[in-house]
Design a protein around this motif. Structure first.
Motif, PDB file in Angstrom:
ATOM      1  N   ILE A 196       0.860  -1.183   0.000  1.00  0.00           N
ATOM      2  CA  ILE A 196       0.000   0.000   0.000  1.00  0.00           C
ATOM      3  C   ILE A 196       0.891   1.226   0.000  1.00  0.00           C
ATOM      4  CG2 ILE A 196      -1.763   1.289   1.246  1.00  0.00           C
ATOM      5  CD1 ILE A 196      -2.797  -1.318   2.345  1.00  0.00           C
ATOM      6  N   ALA A 197       0.705   2.066  -1.007  1.00  0.00           N
ATOM      7  CA  ALA A 197       1.489   3.303  -1.135  1.00  0.00           C
ATOM      8  C   ALA A 197       2.988   3.010  -1.104  1.00  0.00           C
ATOM      9  CB  ALA A 197       1.106   4.299  -0.039  1.00  0.00           C
ATOM     10  N   GLY A 198       3.365   1.906  -1.750  1.00  0.00           N
ATOM     11  CA  GLY A 198       4.776   1.561  -1.830  1.00  0.00           C
ATOM     12  C   GLY A 198       5.347   0.896  -0.600  1.00  0.00           C
ATOM     13  N   LYS A 199       4.533   0.630   0.417  1.00  0.00           N
ATOM     14  CA  LYS A 199       5.004   0.004   1.639  1.00  0.00           C
ATOM     15  C   LYS A 199       4.310  -1.344   1.838  1.00  0.00           C
ATOM     16  CE  LYS A 199       5.957   4.376   4.040  1.00  0.00           C
ATOM     17  NZ  LYS A 199       5.673   5.175   5.256  1.00  0.00           N
ATOM     18  N   THR A 200       5.057  -2.308   2.327  1.00  0.00           N
ATOM     19  CA  THR A 200       4.503  -3.627   2.621  1.00  0.00           C
ATOM     20  C   THR A 200       3.851  -3.615   3.994  1.00  0.00           C
ATOM     21  OG1 THR A 200       6.220  -4.693   1.284  1.00  0.00           O
ATOM     22  CG2 THR A 200       5.016  -6.079   2.848  1.00  0.00           C
ATOM     23  N   VAL A 201       2.588  -3.991   4.038  1.00  0.00           N
ATOM     24  CA  VAL A 201       1.803  -3.976   5.272  1.00  0.00           C
ATOM     25  C   VAL A 201       1.342  -5.397   5.563  1.00  0.00           C
ATOM     26  CG1 VAL A 201      -0.139  -2.925   6.480  1.00  0.00           C
ATOM     27  CG2 VAL A 201       1.042  -1.640   4.692  1.00  0.00           C
ATOM     28  N   MET A 202       1.390  -5.782   6.847  1.00  0.00           N
ATOM     29  CA  MET A 202       1.012  -7.125   7.272  1.00  0.00           C
ATOM     30  C   MET A 202      -0.237  -7.058   8.141  1.00  0.00           C
ATOM     31  SD  MET A 202       3.319  -9.328   6.073  1.00  0.00           S
ATOM     32  CE  MET A 202       3.146 -10.728   7.175  1.00  0.00           C
ATOM     33  N   TRP A 203      -1.118  -8.041   7.983  1.00  0.00           N
ATOM     34  CA  TRP A 203      -2.278  -8.218   8.849  1.00  0.00           C
ATOM     35  C   TRP A 203      -2.316  -9.676   9.297  1.00  0.00           C
ATOM     36  CZ3 TRP A 203      -2.533  -5.666   4.206  1.00  0.00           C
ATOM     37  CH2 TRP A 203      -2.857  -4.317   4.245  1.00  0.00           C
ATOM     38  N   GLU A 204      -2.950  -9.905  10.424  1.00  0.00           N
ATOM     39  CA  GLU A 204      -3.095 -11.264  10.947  1.00  0.00           C
ATOM     40  C   GLU A 204      -4.561 -11.640  10.965  1.00  0.00           C
ATOM     41  OE1 GLU A 204      -1.883 -13.985  14.855  1.00  0.00           O
ATOM     42  OE2 GLU A 204      -1.212 -11.903  14.681  1.00  0.00           O
ATOM     43  N   GLY A 205      -4.867 -12.830  10.459  1.00  0.00           N
ATOM     44  CA  GLY A 205      -6.238 -13.316  10.442  1.00  0.00           C
ATOM     45  C   GLY A 205      -6.277 -14.786  10.799  1.00  0.00           C
ATOM     46  N   LYS A 206      -7.351 -15.448  10.393  1.00  0.00           N
ATOM     47  CA  LYS A 206      -7.495 -16.873  10.687  1.00  0.00           C
ATOM     48  C   LYS A 206      -8.343 -17.525   9.601  1.00  0.00           C
ATOM     49  CE  LYS A 206     -11.303 -15.786  13.836  1.00  0.00           C
ATOM     50  NZ  LYS A 206     -11.829 -15.920  15.215  1.00  0.00           N
ATOM     51  N   ILE A 207      -8.055 -18.803   9.365  1.00  0.00           N
ATOM     52  CA  ILE A 207      -8.847 -19.595   8.423  1.00  0.00           C
ATOM     53  C   ILE A 207     -10.055 -20.128   9.180  1.00  0.00           C
ATOM     54  CG2 ILE A 207      -8.863 -21.578   6.899  1.00  0.00           C
ATOM     55  CD1 ILE A 207      -7.064 -19.398   5.912  1.00  0.00           C
ATOM     56  N   VAL A 208     -11.257 -19.720   8.766  1.00  0.00           N
ATOM     57  CA  VAL A 208     -12.460 -20.066   9.518  1.00  0.00           C
ATOM     58  C   VAL A 208     -13.243 -21.216   8.889  1.00  0.00           C
ATOM     59  CG1 VAL A 208     -12.699 -17.771  10.509  1.00  0.00           C
ATOM     60  CG2 VAL A 208     -13.729 -18.261   8.283  1.00  0.00           C
ATOM     61  N   ARG A 209     -13.050 -21.457   7.597  1.00  0.00           N
ATOM     62  CA  ARG A 209     -13.796 -22.545   6.957  1.00  0.00           C
ATOM     63  C   ARG A 209     -13.148 -22.886   5.618  1.00  0.00           C
ATOM     64  NH1 ARG A 209     -16.920 -18.004   5.765  1.00  0.00           N
ATOM     65  NH2 ARG A 209     -17.464 -17.737   3.563  1.00  0.00           N
ATOM     66  N   VAL A 210     -13.575 -24.017   5.088  1.00  0.00           N
ATOM     67  CA  VAL A 210     -13.153 -24.464   3.768  1.00  0.00           C
ATOM     68  C   VAL A 210     -14.409 -24.653   2.928  1.00  0.00           C
ATOM     69  CG1 VAL A 210     -11.969 -26.251   2.458  1.00  0.00           C
ATOM     70  CG2 VAL A 210     -11.113 -25.594   4.702  1.00  0.00           C
ATOM     71  N   GLU A 211     -14.410 -24.100   1.734  1.00  0.00           N
ATOM     72  CA  GLU A 211     -15.587 -24.203   0.881  1.00  0.00           C
ATOM     73  C   GLU A 211     -15.842 -25.664   0.506  1.00  0.00           C
ATOM     74  OE1 GLU A 211     -15.169 -21.594  -2.412  1.00  0.00           O
ATOM     75  OE2 GLU A 211     -15.425 -19.783  -1.195  1.00  0.00           O
ATOM     76  N   GLY A 212     -17.112 -25.993   0.338  1.00  0.00           N
ATOM     77  CA  GLY A 212     -17.495 -27.383   0.149  1.00  0.00           C
ATOM     78  C   GLY A 212     -17.236 -27.946  -1.229  1.00  0.00           C
ATOM     79  N   ALA A 213     -16.913 -27.113  -2.225  1.00  0.00           N
ATOM     80  CA  ALA A 213     -16.700 -27.596  -3.590  1.00  0.00           C
ATOM     81  C   ALA A 213     -15.319 -27.189  -4.073  1.00  0.00           C
ATOM     82  CB  ALA A 213     -17.777 -27.051  -4.530  1.00  0.00           C
TER      83      ALA A 213
END
Length: 423
Positions: free
Chosen positions: A259-276
């Protein structure tokens, strides 16, 4: 004299030719003795490293686009002229659940409430009168000395039922008028951000007219295709119909974007897997979730906006007893070159990597086709390596002894400059 010159012209070429034949015969019969020298083989200087078992912290890489968990189109349920609109009702404006977005002219609906309330009062009067007539009819019927239960027509039951139904209908009309009046105030159905504004102050709108588009901001989702080889080492939260067998807990995932030439990190989580599976790539798709992406961060991190392209790293199970081989040391077909000591000869081997990326491949030390612990891996690219070819290696910064000559090893050459870094 003339005869002598003719004899010389005839004999001289024969003498010269005969002399050349004699000299040639002598040279062929007595060739010069050639001095024989043993030329030592030319050794290629290479770099190597000793393979040791280690533990690899698996990070499965993927990529995707940020999407809102809910996207809605605002439609009015009643008609009217817009008399008030929130200053924040512009693309990019934020609203909490229940905040007022705009108001329609309520005069007609306030009038409708008064009219329906009057109709309700009139119905109540009719019901009271009809109730009195029914009671009087029953008393008259009994005054005539009759016993038992009077018929429905005698007790005016149909008329009384109609009067009650008229009262209920009048009350429903009042409720509808009150709901219509309430609907002139358009509120945010959830915490949201405005994506598009389609109307403005003073505009008359009908029921079903598009007012704008909004999306939820409590969390965002990213669809991440999973590579088949690496996904087997992830404890994915698959959903099952059996409620007694809950899904695996959410996996942590790290998202990266520029973003705007800078690398930005966020932390999340895998909540589900699609069924197909994806019909084109035949890959499973995991859904990552980032909570409150538009909250102000203490570190000044910008928000994770809708539509942003992100690279993801999903934390998997650590791989035990593996070798981490630099990608530069891997040839086509997953072939590596080993240096057998103490002869310092080359040996080619094809391995089956567990996982790989652009920096290295990971090989199980317990596989059938795998190097042994302590084997030396050749890090220097060799265009045409031959099994058994001798080299002069520098192993982990230590230079091996040179070839043996006259029963003694040649002195070690000076250390190589700029040793290649390995991972």
């Amino acid at each position: 004299m003339r005869f002598l010159l003719r004899a010389i012209r005839f004999i001289l070429p024969i003498v010269v030719l005969g002399g050349c034949i004699v000299v040639t015969w002598w040279l062929l019969s007595n060739p010069p003795v050639q001095e024989k020298k043993d030329i030592p083989p030319t050794l290629v200087r290479v770099e190597g490293t000793t393979l040791n078992k280690t533990t690899y912290e698996l990070r499965v890489r993927s990529q995707g686009t940020v999407q809102p968990r809910t996207r809605s189109t605002l439609l009015p349920e009643v008609s009217g002229k817009i008399i008030e609109i929130s200053p924040s009702f512009r693309p990019g404006g934020f609203f909490a659940a229940g905040d007022v977005l705009m108001r329609l002219d309520p005069v007609d609906y306030e009038t409708a409430i008064v009219v329906t309330q009057a109709a309700e009062a009139q119905a109540e009067v009719v019901l009271a009168e009809e109730q009195a007539r029914a009671d009087q009819a029953v008393e008259n019927w009994r005054a005539m000395g009759r016993t038992g239960t009077p018929s429905a027509l005698v007790s005016r039951a149909p008329q009384l039922a109609k009067a009650k139904a008229d009262v209920a209908s009048a009350k429903a009309q009042v409720l509808k008028a009150e709901r219509d009046l309430e609907r002139t105030t358009i509120r945010a159905p959830y915490a949201c951000q405005v994506l598009e504004q389609a109307v403005d102050l003073g505009q008359f709108v009908n029921s079903g007219t598009t007012l704008g588009r909004i999306f939820a901001v409590d969390y965002v989702e990213i669809r991440l295709p999973l590579p088949e080889r690496e996904s087997q080492y992830l404890k994915l939260p698959h959903a099952f119909r059996d409620q007694n067998n809950p899904a695996e807990p959410a996996l942590p995932v790290f998202l990266k974007s520029v973003i705007a030439g800078k690398t930005v990190m966020w932390e999340g989580k895998i909540v589900r897997v699609e069924g197909a599976l994806d019909e084109q790539t035949r890959q499973a798709t995991a859904v990552a979730q980032v909570t409150d992406p538009y909250a102000r961060r203490a570190d000044g991190k910008p928000p994770l906006t809708i539509g942003a392209f992100v690279e993801a790293e999903i934390v998997g199970e650590p791989l035990e007893d593996v070798y981490i081989v630099p990608r530069a040391a891997v040839r086509a077909g997953n072939e590596i070159i080993l240096i057998d000591r103490p002869q310092n000869t080359l040996r080619r081997m094809t391995v089956d990597p567990l996982v790989s990326n652009e920096k290295h491949i990971v090989v199980s030390a317990n596989a059938k086709k795998a190097p042994k612990e302590g084997d030396v891996l050749c890090l220097t690219p060799i265009p045409f390596p031959a099994d058994g070819a001798r080299v002069l290696p520098t192993v982990d910064g230590q230079i091996e002894a040179g070839p043996v000559k006259d029963g003694q090893a040649e002195p070690k050459p000076s250390p190589a400059v700029g040793k290649k870094e390995t991972t």
